[in-house]
Design a protein around this motif. Sequence first.
Motif, PDB file in Angstrom:
ATOM      1  N   SER A   1     113.062  57.006 -30.749  1.00 37.16           N
ATOM      2  CA  SER A   1     111.981  57.616 -29.968  1.00 37.16           C
ATOM      3  C   SER A   1     111.664  56.794 -28.732  1.00 37.16           C
ATOM      4  CB  SER A   1     110.734  57.779 -30.836  1.00 37.16           C
ATOM      5  OG  SER A   1     110.989  58.584 -31.967  1.00 37.16           O
TER       6      SER A   1
ATOM      7  N   TYR B   1     105.402  62.462 -29.508  1.00 35.57           N
ATOM      8  CA  TYR B   1     104.132  61.969 -30.030  1.00 35.57           C
ATOM      9  C   TYR B   1     103.063  63.050 -30.118  1.00 35.57           C
ATOM     10  CZ  TYR B   1     105.778  57.145 -29.866  1.00 35.57           C
ATOM     11  OH  TYR B   1     106.462  55.988 -30.100  1.00 35.57           O
TER      12      TYR B   1
ATOM     13  N   THR C   1      99.992  51.200 -29.817  1.00 35.47           N
ATOM     14  CA  THR C   1     101.407  51.502 -29.650  1.00 35.47           C
ATOM     15  C   THR C   1     101.807  51.102 -28.240  1.00 35.47           C
ATOM     16  OG1 THR C   1     101.254  53.374 -31.169  1.00 35.47           O
ATOM     17  CG2 THR C   1     103.164  53.295 -29.717  1.00 35.47           C
TER      18      THR C   1
END
Length: 751
Positions: free
Chosen positions: A199, A238, A298
């Motif tokens: 990702s 996401y 994140t």
Amino acid sequence: MASSAIRALSPPPPGPRPIRRLQESVINRIAAGEIIHRPASALKELIENSLDAGATSIKVTVKDGGLKLLQIQDNGCGIRKDDLPILAERFTTSKLSTFSDLKRLTTYGFRGEALASISYVSNLTVVTKTKADTCAWKACYSDGALTPAKAGTTADPKPCAGNDGTTITVENFFYNTPTRLSALRGSSEEYARIVDVVSRYAIHNPTVSFTCKKVGTPSPDVSTPSSSTTGQAIRLLYGQTLAKELLHVTASSTDKKGAKTDEQLDGEDEDEDMSEDTEAWSAEAHFTNANYQAKKMTLLLFINHRLVESSRIKRALEAAYNGVLAKGASPFVYLSLQIDPRSVDVNVHPTKKEVHFLNEDAIIERIADVIQQALIGQSQSRVYEYQTLLTGGIAEPPATQKAKGKRKAQPEDEDDDGLQEQSLEGIEGAPAASQPAKRKVYSYQKVRTSLKDRTLDSMFQVAHPSQRPSVGENQDGSAPPAPSQVPVPKVKEIKESQCFLKSIKTLRAAVAKARHNQLSEIIAKHTFVGVVDAPRCLSLVQHGTRLYLLNHGALAAELFYQLGLRQFGNFSRIRLDPPPDLRTLVALAVDAEAGVAENGLNAEDVVDRIVEMLMARREMLQEYFNLSITEKGLIETLPMLLRDYTPNLDKLPLFLMRLGPQVDWRAEQACFDTFLRELAFLYVPEPLLDHPLDEDSDDQAKDTHKATLWQIQHVLFPAMARYLVPPKTLLDRDVVQVADLPELYRVFERC
């Protein structure tokens, strides 16, 4: 004296041990342990190799979290056959030739240790093809050297079929280092790390198509297109909830403090420029605003396109969010930093996850200031989403509320919308000994269902045709009954037939073995809400405090198959009057089948073949399935699987045609299994129209639409609750949880 005696008894100190040169295999295995920590770290190296090769499509396949199998396939430039013998040796690379090349390094890899390290802790296979090659070449490696693919063969690369690019397969990770293998977490966590790595690179490389999936699963867990942007990739991977709160800024060494942003920032202060000796650099950041809050930060950090970690940058970004986010909340940040390669030292960590660069403090401070200014400017106008609850109740006077607050024990009232509580507190004035303490049931634990509530379909005049003499009125001219007054048929018990055939016993045992307990409880104790997407056969049901989206078409197919097994040899019948001609129906289906003409088949021959096959087995069809075909080829009866449920006879020609090629008539068990599957397909309700029936629709179309809705709610779902033994294969595809009351309460509490 005592101490001297003890010294006399103690052994003499050991002498200096000799220094030995370690064996090459030990050195290589130690080095491999420093570089390859887990399958995800190996995948990072392989993805970087694919990107260095100019790949535009990267596909990753994983088994058991990458421990059993980790495969990466790209469409890059490939590897020359002459380079394959030294491919897995340490310090063999095409990225640099002298130490000074590190100052101008623009590629991901440079040391040539990745494939060598992987070969020392796993079984490595490479299949590669360049555009100039006429075929692909396959090579196997172990401990850094070529090994024969099979016993008794040479270790040289072998020609094979393949596409342009390289496919690297890594099997049996850490098979020779059991300590490292036992230290790893479960396969689920290792796969989650792999998905995270894919990702991250997919977001930074939006022009490259990435795919990541498990072996044996039809759909990938990560799938991105090759023509995208960074913002679109973040939204795809996401979710929309995060993507709608993103801000985007850019900064560079040539900008002043008010760097370029997507929004004009008013009132920003001008600070001093960076010192003139700062090297050229540029940065791009996508980060969430104050409306987004997560439990853990994140950070996707790329320096010169290399995925790295930096505690200093992370602390600076966290400081930029101080005063913007609540305590305990964390943001999402994607930061891509481009610096002159001469100012970056990439050779500071074995796995290259850390880099050092000149003027680090000044660059980090400038980027953090730009992000903080954008946050402050956006935070001047924050958006809160809310929903007003109209309960229909009347607020009590303050005096009454105060009096209630003084009570020691107050019974829970019913909800304002008529929903009953699941527990009652002690009644005021009752003796404490006679009222045992009961655990309080909170609002988010109450089951919000009632048989008196109206469903989605109850808002329409839906009645079974057998309950309605005509459209719009009854025989006596009165208005049709209200939905709540429509009689619902009682489901008659369907008993399992007694059968001594081993094949049927085996099929019934397979159904029982595949049963999923949790899904069975959901289906058996559900409350029907309504059909929400008629064209795709999607319905909503409630179980406890959870809401589920079901594919009632897939569940119906499994239900009717199991009902066929349950009643094998003892079917009720549906009589067709007048009986249609078998050949005519099969011919209609064959004419409508496009594949017959495309494959060059003669339609009449196909019809003759199918009719001949069914006529030869009509006695067996009559005995086992109550499918009666006369000697003249007329269909008199069909098997009835469920009382008060009529299949769509428009599908009868297709059903009869498919009995020819789709049923395995050669083996008993396979014959019964495939025939019952086709019979279940006949009974599955057809997808309804994707548009509402308007005034211009004819009465027959309206009746068909309403009758199908009636059968789904009042016949199909009650039969599922009573007879369906759902297998695990229905999960994640045909039964999906869409809401959970406790989770919704947590969301509202955060708001």
